[in-house]
Design a protein around this motif. Sequence first.
Motif, short mmCIF file in Angstrom:
data_model
loop_
_atom_site.label_atom_id
_atom_site.label_comp_id
_atom_site.label_asym_id
_atom_site.label_seq_id
_atom_site.Cartn_x
_atom_site.Cartn_y
_atom_site.Cartn_z
N HIS A 142 4.38 14.19 89.71
CA HIS A 142 4.31 15.26 88.70
C HIS A 142 4.84 16.57 89.26
O HIS A 142 5.53 17.32 88.56
N LEU A 143 4.53 16.85 90.52
CA LEU A 143 5.02 18.09 91.15
C LEU A 143 6.54 18.07 91.27
O LEU A 143 7.20 19.08 91.02
N ASP A 144 7.08 16.90 91.64
CA ASP A 144 8.54 16.76 91.73
C ASP A 144 9.19 16.93 90.35
O ASP A 144 10.23 17.57 90.22
N TYR A 145 8.55 16.34 89.33
CA TYR A 145 9.09 16.41 87.97
C TYR A 145 9.04 17.85 87.44
O TYR A 145 9.95 18.28 86.72
N PHE A 146 7.99 18.58 87.80
CA PHE A 146 7.87 19.98 87.38
C PHE A 146 9.03 20.79 87.96
O PHE A 146 9.68 21.57 87.25
N THR A 147 9.31 20.59 89.24
CA THR A 147 10.41 21.31 89.90
C THR A 147 11.76 20.91 89.31
O THR A 147 12.63 21.77 89.09
N LYS A 148 11.92 19.62 89.02
CA LYS A 148 13.17 19.15 88.44
C LYS A 148 13.39 19.77 87.06
O LYS A 148 14.51 20.21 86.73
N THR A 149 12.35 19.83 86.26
CA THR A 149 12.44 20.43 84.92
C THR A 149 12.72 21.92 85.02
O THR A 149 13.45 22.49 84.23
N LEU A 150 12.12 22.54 86.03
CA LEU A 150 12.30 23.98 86.26
C LEU A 150 13.77 24.29 86.56
O LEU A 150 14.28 25.34 86.16
N ASN A 151 14.44 23.36 87.24
CA ASN A 151 15.84 23.57 87.64
C ASN A 151 16.86 23.09 86.61
O ASN A 151 18.06 23.20 86.84
N SER A 152 16.39 22.54 85.48
CA SER A 152 17.31 22.04 84.46
C SER A 152 17.98 23.21 83.74
O SER A 152 17.54 24.36 83.83
N LYS A 153 19.04 22.92 83.00
CA LYS A 153 19.82 23.97 82.33
C LYS A 153 19.04 24.62 81.19
O LYS A 153 19.19 25.80 80.92
N ASP A 154 18.24 23.84 80.49
CA ASP A 154 17.51 24.35 79.34
C ASP A 154 16.13 24.86 79.74
O ASP A 154 15.49 24.34 80.65
N SER A 155 15.68 25.88 79.01
CA SER A 155 14.33 26.39 79.21
C SER A 155 13.39 25.66 78.25
O SER A 155 13.61 25.66 77.04
#
Length: 286
Positions: free
Chosen positions: A223-236
């Motif tokens: 979940h922590l990895d997925y949070f960071t990955k989502t944080l770095n995605s192009k869309d907010s």
Amino acid sequence: MIKSMTGFGKSQLQLPTKKITIEIKSLNSKNLDINARIPSQYREKELEMRKLISATLERGKVDFGLYLEITGDENATKINEPIVSDYIKQLASFYKEGDRGDLLKMAIRMPDALKTVREEVDEDEFNQIIKGLKTALSKIDAYRKDEGKVLEEDFKNRITIIENLLKEVIKIDPERIEVVKERLRKAVEDLKEEVDENRFEQELIYYLEKFDITEEKVRLSNHLDYFTKTLNSKDSNGKKLGFIGQEIGREINTIGSKSNYAPMQQLVVQMKDELEKIKEQLLNIL
């Protein structure tokens, strides 16, 4: 890249006979809520301006203001000449000796003596307003991005702290298991009764399985990895990050309830504290 829902944008237009100021302010909200304050002559164009704001800002509590200042020889209020002339005639029949200037002063204060001429919105003028609105929206979008960068840095720092605390949890987990085993053995010894060692080992394994946090550690790490990955995605996507935050909290809570070991519970409390600060700020993410 994430964006904050907090922002402010402003633009000004100087037209031949008027000055127009456009201001847009936004705060956090679950949905898009636009409060518009615009002069009556532009009401017919309100829907078009709202659509443009909605397409750009997407979500948040938005205050949109369009302010008009007349700087030239333009006045929408006119004297209703037929009505005023009729008033003067009627007043003259009562005040035959009255001065015409005094009669005019009285007539002009009577009902319907003044009329407001409603002019059609000039398309060239409205196109200028749309350009000004786009400028204000561009500024508020830049503001939101800048706020988002600050929040993103804060999220990354706090996620890193939680990851480090999780490493500490993993490190002390074997020690915790040994402490729990020893606690159970001592409890049995205090009963001062002989027990079947094989039976005791079976019960011990069953008991320890209830306190096993292997799955929670793996899921929390994911979940922590997925949070960071989502944080770095192009869309907010604040709603998606909020959902991941809930899942992180669920795993942390389960580890806390299963730990049964003071040093680990202290680490869990620290993780909860960091997560709560993340959740508070997630409310501001678009």
